[in-house]
Write a protein that holds these residues in place. Sequence first.
Motif: not given
Length: 549
Positions: A399-409
Amino acid sequence: MPGLCTVPKVNPSANAPGPPGESRRHRVRDAVLWLVFVAVGVLWYRDAHDSSLWLDLVLPVTVLAVAVPVSRRAPVVALGLATLVTALGLSHPVSPATPYVLALAAMSYLLGARSADHRRALVAIAACVAFALVLCALLRVSILAWFFMTAVLPVALVLPWLVGRYRRAQRELVRGGWERAESLEARQREAEEQARLRERTRIAADMHDSLGHALSLIALRAGALQVSPALTPEDRAKARELRAAASDAVEHLRQTISVLRDGAEPDSGVPADETVEALVDRARASAVEVELRRVGEVPELAAQVDRAVYRIVQEGLTNATKHAPGAPVTVEIIHSPDAPGETTVRVVNAAPAEGPLTGLVPGNHGLVGLRERVDLVGGALRAGAHAGGFELVATLPNQPVFPSQKAGDARGRALPSESTRQLARARRRVQLRFVLAFAAPVVTGGVMAVSAVFFAYQMLTCVLRPADYEAVGVGQERAEFAAVLPAQQFRYVRQDMRSAPAPTGSACEYYRSNGNPFEEVDVYRLCFVDSRLVAKDVLSAGSPDRSPR
Protein backbone atom coordinates in the motif's frame (compact mmCIF):
# COMPACT_ATOMS: atom_id res chain seq x y z
CA MET A 1 52.13 59.84 -3.26
CA PRO A 2 48.99 60.94 -5.04
CA GLY A 3 50.88 62.19 -8.06
CA LEU A 4 52.86 58.98 -8.38
CA CYS A 5 50.25 56.23 -8.26
CA THR A 6 46.62 56.83 -9.18
CA VAL A 7 43.69 54.98 -7.74
CA PRO A 8 42.56 52.05 -9.97
CA LYS A 9 39.02 51.44 -11.09
CA VAL A 10 36.97 49.87 -8.37
CA ASN A 11 36.19 46.20 -8.92
CA PRO A 12 32.50 45.68 -8.15
CA SER A 13 33.07 42.12 -7.04
CA ALA A 14 35.73 43.24 -4.61
CA ASN A 15 33.35 45.70 -2.93
CA ALA A 16 30.39 43.37 -2.83
CA PRO A 17 29.41 42.40 0.70
CA GLY A 18 30.81 39.01 1.60
CA PRO A 19 29.56 36.35 3.94
CA PRO A 20 29.05 37.21 7.63
CA GLY A 21 32.38 37.33 9.43
CA GLU A 22 34.46 37.94 6.28
CA SER A 23 35.03 41.58 7.18
CA ARG A 24 36.32 40.53 10.58
CA ARG A 25 38.71 38.03 9.01
CA HIS A 26 40.02 40.74 6.67
CA ARG A 27 40.75 43.02 9.62
CA VAL A 28 42.56 40.25 11.47
CA ARG A 29 44.71 39.41 8.44
CA ASP A 30 45.56 43.07 7.87
CA ALA A 31 46.53 43.46 11.53
CA VAL A 32 48.78 40.38 11.40
CA LEU A 33 50.50 41.62 8.23
CA TRP A 34 51.09 45.04 9.75
CA LEU A 35 52.47 43.50 12.96
CA VAL A 36 54.96 41.53 10.87
CA PHE A 37 56.20 44.78 9.31
CA VAL A 38 56.42 46.37 12.75
CA ALA A 39 58.40 43.43 14.16
CA VAL A 40 60.89 43.54 11.29
CA GLY A 41 61.29 47.30 11.70
CA VAL A 42 61.83 47.04 15.45
CA LEU A 43 64.44 44.30 15.11
CA TRP A 44 66.30 46.31 12.49
CA TYR A 45 66.16 49.52 14.52
CA ARG A 46 67.56 47.80 17.63
CA ASP A 47 70.76 46.81 15.86
CA ALA A 48 71.11 49.77 13.48
CA HIS A 49 73.59 52.56 14.13
CA ASP A 50 72.89 56.27 13.80
CA SER A 51 69.15 55.62 13.27
CA SER A 52 66.31 58.00 14.05
CA LEU A 53 63.39 56.66 16.06
CA TRP A 54 60.85 58.84 14.27
CA LEU A 55 62.18 58.64 10.72
CA ASP A 56 63.28 55.00 10.73
CA LEU A 57 60.57 53.38 12.86
CA VAL A 58 57.56 55.47 13.90
CA LEU A 59 56.88 57.18 10.56
CA PRO A 60 57.30 54.02 8.39
CA VAL A 61 55.07 51.79 10.52
CA THR A 62 52.44 54.56 10.67
CA VAL A 63 52.37 54.86 6.89
CA LEU A 64 52.18 51.07 6.56
CA ALA A 65 49.26 51.03 9.00
CA VAL A 66 47.38 53.02 6.36
CA ALA A 67 48.75 51.13 3.35
CA VAL A 68 47.75 47.61 4.51
CA PRO A 69 43.96 48.16 4.71
CA VAL A 70 44.00 50.50 1.69
CA SER A 71 45.49 47.68 -0.41
CA ARG A 72 42.09 45.93 -0.46
CA ARG A 73 40.32 48.73 -2.35
CA ALA A 74 43.22 50.67 -3.89
CA PRO A 75 46.30 48.41 -4.17
CA VAL A 76 48.10 50.93 -6.41
CA VAL A 77 47.92 53.59 -3.70
CA ALA A 78 49.19 51.08 -1.14
CA LEU A 79 52.13 50.28 -3.41
CA GLY A 80 52.96 53.98 -3.66
CA LEU A 81 52.93 54.35 0.13
CA ALA A 82 55.25 51.35 0.49
CA THR A 83 57.61 52.86 -2.10
CA LEU A 84 57.69 56.11 -0.14
CA VAL A 85 58.56 54.21 3.06
CA THR A 86 61.34 52.32 1.29
CA ALA A 87 62.71 55.53 -0.25
CA LEU A 88 63.21 56.93 3.25
CA GLY A 89 66.22 54.61 3.46
CA LEU A 90 68.04 56.85 1.04
CA SER A 91 68.50 59.40 3.80
CA HIS A 92 70.11 56.86 6.13
CA PRO A 93 73.75 57.77 6.79
CA VAL A 94 75.03 54.17 6.81
CA SER A 95 73.09 52.10 4.28
CA PRO A 96 70.02 52.57 2.07
CA ALA A 97 68.93 48.95 2.63
CA THR A 98 65.96 49.00 4.99
CA PRO A 99 63.70 46.15 6.21
CA TYR A 100 60.69 47.86 4.62
CA VAL A 101 61.62 46.32 1.28
CA LEU A 102 59.59 43.40 2.66
CA ALA A 103 56.54 45.67 2.86
CA LEU A 104 57.17 46.86 -0.69
CA ALA A 105 57.30 43.27 -1.95
CA ALA A 106 54.11 42.42 -0.02
CA MET A 107 52.22 45.39 -1.48
CA SER A 108 53.42 44.45 -4.97
CA TYR A 109 52.12 40.90 -4.47
CA LEU A 110 48.76 42.21 -3.28
CA LEU A 111 48.61 44.49 -6.32
CA GLY A 112 48.95 41.47 -8.62
CA ALA A 113 46.49 39.39 -6.60
CA ARG A 114 43.80 42.08 -6.22
CA SER A 115 43.97 44.15 -9.41
CA ALA A 116 42.91 42.75 -12.79
CA ASP A 117 44.21 45.75 -14.77
CA HIS A 118 47.79 44.71 -15.56
CA ARG A 119 48.46 47.83 -17.66
CA ARG A 120 47.68 50.16 -14.79
CA ALA A 121 49.77 47.98 -12.49
CA LEU A 122 52.79 48.12 -14.81
CA VAL A 123 52.47 51.90 -15.10
CA ALA A 124 52.33 52.15 -11.31
CA ILE A 125 55.46 49.96 -10.92
CA ALA A 126 57.35 52.01 -13.51
CA ALA A 127 56.26 55.25 -11.81
CA CYS A 128 57.46 53.98 -8.42
CA VAL A 129 60.88 53.04 -9.83
CA ALA A 130 61.15 56.39 -11.62
CA PHE A 131 60.26 58.20 -8.40
CA ALA A 132 63.03 56.36 -6.53
CA LEU A 133 65.60 57.14 -9.24
CA VAL A 134 64.66 60.83 -9.32
CA LEU A 135 64.95 60.94 -5.54
CA CYS A 136 68.44 59.40 -5.77
CA ALA A 137 69.50 62.09 -8.24
CA LEU A 138 68.12 64.91 -6.09
CA LEU A 139 69.76 63.63 -2.91
CA ARG A 140 73.04 62.79 -4.68
CA VAL A 141 73.25 59.49 -2.87
CA SER A 142 76.22 57.14 -2.78
CA ILE A 143 77.04 54.37 -5.25
CA LEU A 144 75.61 51.83 -2.81
CA ALA A 145 72.25 53.63 -2.77
CA TRP A 146 72.19 53.74 -6.57
CA PHE A 147 72.87 50.01 -6.71
CA PHE A 148 70.08 49.36 -4.21
CA MET A 149 67.52 51.39 -6.13
CA THR A 150 68.44 50.01 -9.57
CA ALA A 151 68.79 46.34 -8.56
CA VAL A 152 66.87 45.54 -5.41
CA LEU A 153 63.88 47.83 -5.89
CA PRO A 154 62.78 46.58 -9.36
CA VAL A 155 63.13 42.96 -8.22
CA ALA A 156 61.06 43.65 -5.11
CA LEU A 157 58.37 45.24 -7.29
CA VAL A 158 58.18 43.01 -10.37
CA LEU A 159 58.65 39.46 -9.08
CA PRO A 160 56.04 39.63 -6.28
CA TRP A 161 53.60 41.29 -8.69
CA LEU A 162 54.05 38.39 -11.14
CA VAL A 163 53.47 35.87 -8.37
CA GLY A 164 50.33 37.71 -7.24
CA ARG A 165 49.06 37.91 -10.81
CA TYR A 166 49.60 34.17 -11.25
CA ARG A 167 47.74 33.52 -8.01
CA ARG A 168 44.82 35.64 -9.19
CA ALA A 169 44.69 33.83 -12.54
CA GLN A 170 44.76 30.49 -10.76
CA ARG A 171 41.84 31.48 -8.53
CA GLU A 172 39.83 32.72 -11.51
CA LEU A 173 40.55 29.51 -13.43
CA VAL A 174 39.42 27.33 -10.55
CA ARG A 175 36.36 29.49 -9.93
CA GLY A 176 35.41 29.41 -13.63
CA GLY A 177 35.82 25.63 -13.77
CA TRP A 178 33.58 25.06 -10.79
CA GLU A 179 31.00 27.53 -12.07
CA ARG A 180 30.88 25.52 -15.28
CA ALA A 181 30.58 22.30 -13.28
CA GLU A 182 27.69 23.77 -11.29
CA SER A 183 26.03 24.90 -14.54
CA LEU A 184 26.33 21.41 -16.02
CA GLU A 185 25.02 19.93 -12.80
CA ALA A 186 22.03 22.30 -12.92
CA ARG A 187 21.31 21.20 -16.49
CA GLN A 188 21.50 17.58 -15.42
CA ARG A 189 19.09 18.25 -12.57
CA GLU A 190 16.76 20.00 -15.02
CA ALA A 191 16.83 16.99 -17.35
CA GLU A 192 16.14 14.67 -14.44
CA GLU A 193 13.28 16.89 -13.30
CA GLN A 194 11.77 16.74 -16.80
CA ALA A 195 12.04 12.97 -16.68
CA ARG A 196 10.25 12.97 -13.34
CA LEU A 197 7.50 15.20 -14.73
CA ARG A 198 7.07 12.89 -17.71
CA GLU A 199 6.87 9.92 -15.37
CA ARG A 200 4.28 11.70 -13.24
CA THR A 201 2.27 12.36 -16.39
CA ARG A 202 2.39 8.67 -17.22
CA ILE A 203 1.36 7.87 -13.65
CA ALA A 204 -1.59 10.25 -14.02
CA ALA A 205 -2.53 8.51 -17.26
CA ASP A 206 -2.34 5.15 -15.52
CA MET A 207 -4.59 6.44 -12.74
CA HIS A 208 -7.00 7.77 -15.38
CA ASP A 209 -7.23 4.31 -16.94
CA SER A 210 -7.78 2.50 -13.65
CA LEU A 211 -10.02 5.13 -12.04
CA GLY A 212 -11.94 5.72 -15.27
CA HIS A 213 -12.56 1.98 -15.49
CA ALA A 214 -13.91 1.95 -11.92
CA LEU A 215 -16.14 4.96 -12.56
CA SER A 216 -17.43 3.39 -15.77
CA LEU A 217 -18.41 0.31 -13.81
CA ILE A 218 -20.27 2.51 -11.33
CA ALA A 219 -22.13 4.23 -14.18
CA LEU A 220 -22.95 0.83 -15.71
CA ARG A 221 -24.35 -0.49 -12.46
CA ALA A 222 -26.32 2.73 -11.94
CA GLY A 223 -27.80 2.29 -15.43
CA ALA A 224 -28.81 -1.28 -14.62
CA LEU A 225 -30.31 -0.11 -11.37
CA GLN A 226 -32.25 2.60 -13.21
CA VAL A 227 -34.25 0.09 -15.28
CA SER A 228 -34.94 -2.22 -12.35
CA PRO A 229 -38.76 -2.78 -12.02
CA ALA A 230 -38.43 -3.07 -8.24
CA LEU A 231 -37.58 0.61 -7.78
CA THR A 232 -39.97 3.47 -7.34
CA PRO A 233 -39.93 6.41 -9.76
CA GLU A 234 -38.10 8.44 -7.10
CA ASP A 235 -35.36 5.76 -6.78
CA ARG A 236 -35.00 5.58 -10.56
CA ALA A 237 -34.48 9.36 -10.64
CA LYS A 238 -31.72 9.06 -8.05
CA ALA A 239 -30.10 6.21 -9.97
CA ARG A 240 -30.27 8.35 -13.11
CA GLU A 241 -28.55 11.21 -11.24
CA LEU A 242 -25.89 8.80 -9.96
CA ARG A 243 -25.23 7.55 -13.48
CA ALA A 244 -24.97 11.12 -14.82
CA ALA A 245 -22.58 12.12 -12.00
CA ALA A 246 -20.33 9.11 -12.71
CA SER A 247 -20.32 9.92 -16.42
CA ASP A 248 -19.47 13.56 -15.68
CA ALA A 249 -16.61 12.44 -13.38
CA VAL A 250 -15.19 10.25 -16.14
CA GLU A 251 -15.39 13.15 -18.60
CA HIS A 252 -13.75 15.59 -16.17
CA LEU A 253 -10.99 13.07 -15.45
CA ARG A 254 -10.41 12.62 -19.20
CA GLN A 255 -10.15 16.40 -19.70
CA THR A 256 -7.70 16.75 -16.80
CA ILE A 257 -5.46 13.99 -18.07
CA SER A 258 -5.58 15.43 -21.60
CA VAL A 259 -4.08 18.65 -20.20
CA LEU A 260 -1.30 16.66 -18.50
CA ARG A 261 -0.69 14.72 -21.71
CA ASP A 262 -0.12 17.95 -23.65
CA GLY A 263 3.49 17.89 -24.87
CA ALA A 264 4.19 14.52 -23.24
CA GLU A 265 5.55 11.46 -24.95
CA PRO A 266 3.14 9.67 -27.26
CA ASP A 267 1.20 6.73 -25.98
CA SER A 268 2.99 3.42 -26.47
CA GLY A 269 -0.20 1.67 -27.41
CA VAL A 270 0.11 -0.76 -24.49
CA PRO A 271 -3.16 -1.44 -22.66
CA ALA A 272 -3.31 0.15 -19.23
CA ASP A 273 -4.49 -3.09 -17.63
CA GLU A 274 -1.80 -5.31 -19.16
CA THR A 275 -0.27 -7.70 -16.62
CA VAL A 276 3.39 -8.49 -16.04
CA GLU A 277 2.81 -11.95 -17.50
CA ALA A 278 1.44 -10.43 -20.71
CA LEU A 279 4.42 -8.05 -20.84
CA VAL A 280 6.86 -10.95 -20.50
CA ASP A 281 5.00 -12.92 -23.17
CA ARG A 282 5.27 -9.99 -25.57
CA ALA A 283 9.02 -9.81 -24.85
CA ARG A 284 9.40 -13.52 -25.56
CA ALA A 285 7.49 -13.05 -28.79
CA SER A 286 10.16 -10.47 -29.71
CA ALA A 287 12.93 -13.11 -29.32
CA VAL A 288 14.02 -11.98 -25.83
CA GLU A 289 15.15 -14.85 -23.59
CA VAL A 290 13.31 -13.97 -20.38
CA GLU A 291 12.24 -16.01 -17.37
CA LEU A 292 9.52 -14.88 -14.94
CA ARG A 293 9.44 -16.14 -11.35
CA ARG A 294 6.82 -15.35 -8.75
CA VAL A 295 7.67 -16.23 -5.16
CA GLY A 296 5.04 -16.34 -2.44
CA GLU A 297 1.34 -15.73 -2.43
CA VAL A 298 0.31 -12.68 -4.40
CA PRO A 299 -1.22 -10.13 -1.99
CA GLU A 300 -3.71 -7.43 -2.79
CA LEU A 301 -1.71 -4.53 -4.25
CA ALA A 302 -2.84 -0.94 -4.58
CA ALA A 303 -3.32 0.24 -8.14
CA GLN A 304 -0.30 2.57 -7.91
CA VAL A 305 1.94 -0.20 -6.59
CA ASP A 306 0.72 -2.73 -9.15
CA ARG A 307 1.43 -0.27 -11.93
CA ALA A 308 4.86 0.45 -10.45
CA VAL A 309 5.65 -3.29 -10.54
CA TYR A 310 4.68 -3.34 -14.20
CA ARG A 311 6.80 -0.28 -15.01
CA ILE A 312 9.86 -1.73 -13.18
CA VAL A 313 9.69 -4.93 -15.20
CA GLN A 314 9.09 -2.92 -18.37
CA GLU A 315 12.10 -0.65 -17.73
CA GLY A 316 14.31 -3.62 -16.85
CA LEU A 317 13.41 -5.43 -20.07
CA THR A 318 13.92 -2.23 -22.08
CA ASN A 319 17.39 -1.66 -20.61
CA ALA A 320 18.35 -5.31 -21.18
CA THR A 321 17.33 -5.31 -24.82
CA LYS A 322 18.97 -1.94 -25.40
CA HIS A 323 22.31 -2.41 -23.62
CA ALA A 324 22.71 -6.20 -23.51
CA PRO A 325 21.00 -7.61 -26.60
CA GLY A 326 20.87 -11.40 -26.66
CA ALA A 327 21.63 -11.75 -22.94
CA PRO A 328 19.15 -13.83 -20.89
CA VAL A 329 16.94 -11.89 -18.48
CA THR A 330 15.46 -13.06 -15.19
CA VAL A 331 12.44 -11.35 -13.64
CA GLU A 332 11.60 -12.13 -10.00
CA ILE A 333 8.58 -10.83 -8.10
CA ILE A 334 8.89 -11.81 -4.45
CA HIS A 335 6.11 -11.63 -1.87
CA SER A 336 8.07 -12.99 1.08
CA PRO A 337 6.31 -13.84 4.38
CA ASP A 338 9.47 -12.63 6.14
CA ALA A 339 8.65 -9.10 4.97
CA PRO A 340 4.86 -8.82 5.09
CA GLY A 341 3.44 -5.79 3.39
CA GLU A 342 6.34 -5.54 0.91
CA THR A 343 6.93 -6.68 -2.64
CA THR A 344 10.40 -7.01 -4.15
CA VAL A 345 10.89 -6.79 -7.90
CA ARG A 346 14.22 -7.90 -9.34
CA VAL A 347 15.22 -7.77 -13.00
CA VAL A 348 18.68 -9.17 -13.83
CA ASN A 349 20.35 -9.64 -17.17
CA ALA A 350 23.54 -11.57 -17.79
CA ALA A 351 26.65 -10.11 -19.39
CA PRO A 352 26.26 -9.23 -23.06
CA ALA A 353 28.35 -10.86 -25.73
CA GLU A 354 30.55 -7.76 -26.03
CA GLY A 355 31.65 -8.01 -22.39
CA PRO A 356 30.47 -7.08 -18.88
CA LEU A 357 28.53 -3.88 -18.27
CA THR A 358 30.26 -1.10 -16.33
CA GLY A 359 27.27 0.32 -14.49
CA LEU A 360 24.62 2.95 -15.10
CA VAL A 361 24.42 4.30 -18.63
CA PRO A 362 24.96 8.13 -18.73
CA GLY A 363 21.86 10.08 -19.69
CA ASN A 364 19.47 7.16 -18.96
CA HIS A 365 16.51 9.20 -17.73
CA GLY A 366 14.26 6.13 -17.76
CA LEU A 367 15.76 5.11 -14.45
CA VAL A 368 15.28 8.67 -13.15
CA GLY A 369 11.57 8.53 -13.94
CA LEU A 370 11.32 5.01 -12.55
CA ARG A 371 12.95 6.14 -9.32
CA GLU A 372 10.41 8.96 -9.12
CA ARG A 373 7.55 6.49 -9.49
CA VAL A 374 9.02 4.22 -6.78
CA ASP A 375 9.59 7.17 -4.43
CA LEU A 376 6.01 8.33 -4.86
CA VAL A 377 4.67 5.08 -3.40
CA GLY A 378 7.27 5.00 -0.60
CA GLY A 379 9.59 2.36 -2.08
CA ALA A 380 13.33 2.12 -2.73
CA LEU A 381 15.16 1.48 -6.00
CA ARG A 382 18.67 0.20 -6.60
CA ALA A 383 20.36 -0.23 -9.98
CA GLY A 384 23.91 -1.17 -10.92
CA ALA A 385 26.34 -3.73 -12.33
CA HIS A 386 25.93 -7.32 -11.19
CA ALA A 387 28.09 -10.32 -12.14
CA GLY A 388 29.10 -8.70 -15.42
CA GLY A 389 25.51 -7.81 -16.26
CA PHE A 390 22.99 -5.40 -14.78
CA GLU A 391 20.57 -5.60 -11.87
CA LEU A 392 17.46 -3.57 -11.13
CA VAL A 393 15.94 -4.11 -7.68
CA ALA A 394 12.94 -2.31 -6.19
CA THR A 395 11.28 -2.80 -2.82
CA LEU A 396 7.68 -1.58 -2.75
CA PRO A 397 5.06 -1.43 -0.01
CA ASN A 398 1.84 -3.19 -0.91
CA GLN A 399 0.00 0.00 0.00
CA PRO A 400 1.55 3.41 -0.92
CA VAL A 401 3.19 5.38 1.89
CA PHE A 402 3.61 8.78 0.13
CA PRO A 403 6.92 9.91 1.68
CA SER A 404 8.02 13.55 1.91
CA GLN A 405 9.57 14.93 -1.25
CA LYS A 406 11.87 17.34 0.56
CA ALA A 407 15.53 16.53 -0.07
CA GLY A 408 17.73 16.79 2.98
CA ASP A 409 19.33 14.94 5.86
CA ALA A 410 17.67 13.47 8.94
CA ARG A 411 17.23 16.94 10.42
CA GLY A 412 15.66 18.39 7.29
CA ARG A 413 18.70 20.42 6.26
CA ALA A 414 19.46 20.71 2.56
CA LEU A 415 22.20 18.34 1.41
CA PRO A 416 25.19 19.83 -0.43
CA SER A 417 25.29 19.40 -4.18
CA GLU A 418 27.67 17.00 -5.87
CA SER A 419 29.79 19.84 -7.27
CA THR A 420 30.15 21.29 -3.76
CA ARG A 421 31.39 17.97 -2.42
CA GLN A 422 33.75 17.53 -5.36
CA LEU A 423 35.09 21.06 -4.83
CA ALA A 424 35.77 20.33 -1.16
CA ARG A 425 37.64 17.14 -2.09
CA ALA A 426 39.63 18.97 -4.79
CA ARG A 427 40.63 21.66 -2.32
CA ARG A 428 41.83 19.05 0.16
CA ARG A 429 43.90 17.35 -2.56
CA VAL A 430 45.44 20.68 -3.63
CA GLN A 431 46.32 21.53 -0.04
CA LEU A 432 47.92 18.10 0.47
CA ARG A 433 49.94 18.40 -2.73
CA PHE A 434 51.03 21.91 -1.74
CA VAL A 435 52.29 20.64 1.62
CA LEU A 436 54.10 17.69 0.04
CA ALA A 437 55.67 19.82 -2.69
CA PHE A 438 56.88 22.60 -0.41
CA ALA A 439 57.49 20.81 2.88
CA ALA A 440 61.12 19.90 2.13
CA PRO A 441 62.16 23.34 0.83
CA VAL A 442 60.34 25.08 3.65
CA VAL A 443 62.00 22.90 6.29
CA THR A 444 65.40 23.43 4.68
CA GLY A 445 64.83 27.16 4.45
CA GLY A 446 63.64 27.21 8.05
CA VAL A 447 66.80 25.50 9.24
CA MET A 448 68.91 27.93 7.22
CA ALA A 449 66.95 30.89 8.57
CA VAL A 450 67.39 29.71 12.16
CA SER A 451 71.09 29.24 11.52
CA ALA A 452 71.35 32.71 9.97
CA VAL A 453 69.50 34.27 12.90
CA PHE A 454 71.75 32.49 15.39
CA PHE A 455 74.85 33.60 13.49
CA ALA A 456 73.60 37.21 13.35
CA TYR A 457 72.82 37.06 17.06
CA GLN A 458 76.34 35.94 17.83
CA MET A 459 77.80 38.67 15.64
CA LEU A 460 75.67 41.42 17.19
CA THR A 461 76.07 40.43 20.85
CA CYS A 462 79.89 40.43 20.83
CA VAL A 463 80.38 44.06 19.75
CA LEU A 464 82.36 46.36 22.02
CA ARG A 465 81.73 49.96 21.05
CA PRO A 466 84.88 51.94 20.19
CA ALA A 467 84.07 54.59 22.83
CA ASP A 468 83.77 51.94 25.54
CA TYR A 469 87.03 50.36 24.42
CA GLU A 470 88.81 53.73 24.67
CA ALA A 471 87.38 54.29 28.16
CA VAL A 472 88.86 51.06 29.50
CA GLY A 473 92.34 51.50 31.06
CA VAL A 474 95.11 49.00 31.70
CA GLY A 475 95.36 48.13 35.40
CA GLN A 476 91.59 48.33 36.07
CA GLU A 477 89.73 45.51 37.71
CA ARG A 478 87.31 43.71 35.41
CA ALA A 479 84.42 44.46 37.72
CA GLU A 480 84.95 48.20 37.22
CA PHE A 481 83.99 48.08 33.51
CA ALA A 482 82.08 44.77 33.28
CA ALA A 483 78.85 46.72 32.58
CA VAL A 484 80.13 47.95 29.20
CA LEU A 485 81.39 44.57 28.03
CA PRO A 486 79.18 42.64 25.55
CA ALA A 487 77.09 39.64 26.61
CA GLN A 488 79.47 37.19 24.97
CA GLN A 489 82.88 37.05 23.32
CA PHE A 490 83.63 36.82 19.62
CA ARG A 491 83.89 33.12 18.85
CA TYR A 492 85.23 33.21 15.28
CA VAL A 493 88.64 34.87 15.75
CA ARG A 494 91.15 34.11 13.02
CA GLN A 495 94.03 31.87 13.99
CA ASP A 496 96.62 34.51 13.13
CA MET A 497 94.88 36.89 15.57
CA ARG A 498 94.85 34.28 18.32
CA SER A 499 98.56 33.62 17.79
CA ALA A 500 99.46 37.30 18.31
CA PRO A 501 101.85 37.74 21.32
CA ALA A 502 100.08 38.25 24.68
CA PRO A 503 101.37 38.89 28.24
CA THR A 504 102.63 35.74 29.94
CA GLY A 505 100.05 34.04 32.17
CA SER A 506 97.16 36.19 30.94
CA ALA A 507 93.72 35.10 29.73
CA CYS A 508 92.52 37.09 26.72
CA GLU A 509 88.99 37.95 25.59
CA TYR A 510 88.05 39.00 22.04
CA TYR A 511 85.31 41.41 20.94
CA ARG A 512 84.25 42.81 17.57
CA SER A 513 84.46 46.54 16.92
CA ASN A 514 81.53 46.66 14.45
CA GLY A 515 78.16 44.91 14.24
CA ASN A 516 78.21 44.30 10.46
CA PRO A 517 78.37 40.47 10.13
CA PHE A 518 79.25 40.56 6.41
CA GLU A 519 82.65 42.29 6.57
CA GLU A 520 85.98 41.85 8.30
CA VAL A 521 86.34 44.31 11.19
CA ASP A 522 88.98 45.10 13.77
CA VAL A 523 88.96 42.88 16.84
CA TYR A 524 89.52 44.19 20.36
CA ARG A 525 91.60 41.95 22.64
CA LEU A 526 91.51 42.39 26.41
CA CYS A 527 94.02 40.32 28.46
CA PHE A 528 93.51 39.73 32.19
CA VAL A 529 95.65 38.36 35.01
CA ASP A 530 93.61 37.56 38.11
CA SER A 531 90.71 39.71 36.82
CA ARG A 532 93.01 42.73 36.33
CA LEU A 533 93.39 44.17 32.82
CA VAL A 534 97.07 43.92 31.88
CA ALA A 535 96.86 44.63 28.13
CA LYS A 536 94.44 45.72 25.45
CA ASP A 537 95.06 45.49 21.73
CA VAL A 538 93.41 46.23 18.39
CA LEU A 539 93.90 43.31 16.01
CA SER A 540 93.50 44.81 12.58
CA ALA A 541 91.29 43.01 10.06
CA GLY A 542 93.76 43.74 7.29
CA SER A 543 96.92 42.57 9.07
CA PRO A 544 97.64 39.92 11.67
CA ASP A 545 99.98 42.26 13.51
CA ARG A 546 98.59 43.72 16.68
CA SER A 547 98.32 47.38 17.52
CA PRO A 548 98.89 47.78 21.29
CA ARG A 549 96.97 50.51 23.04
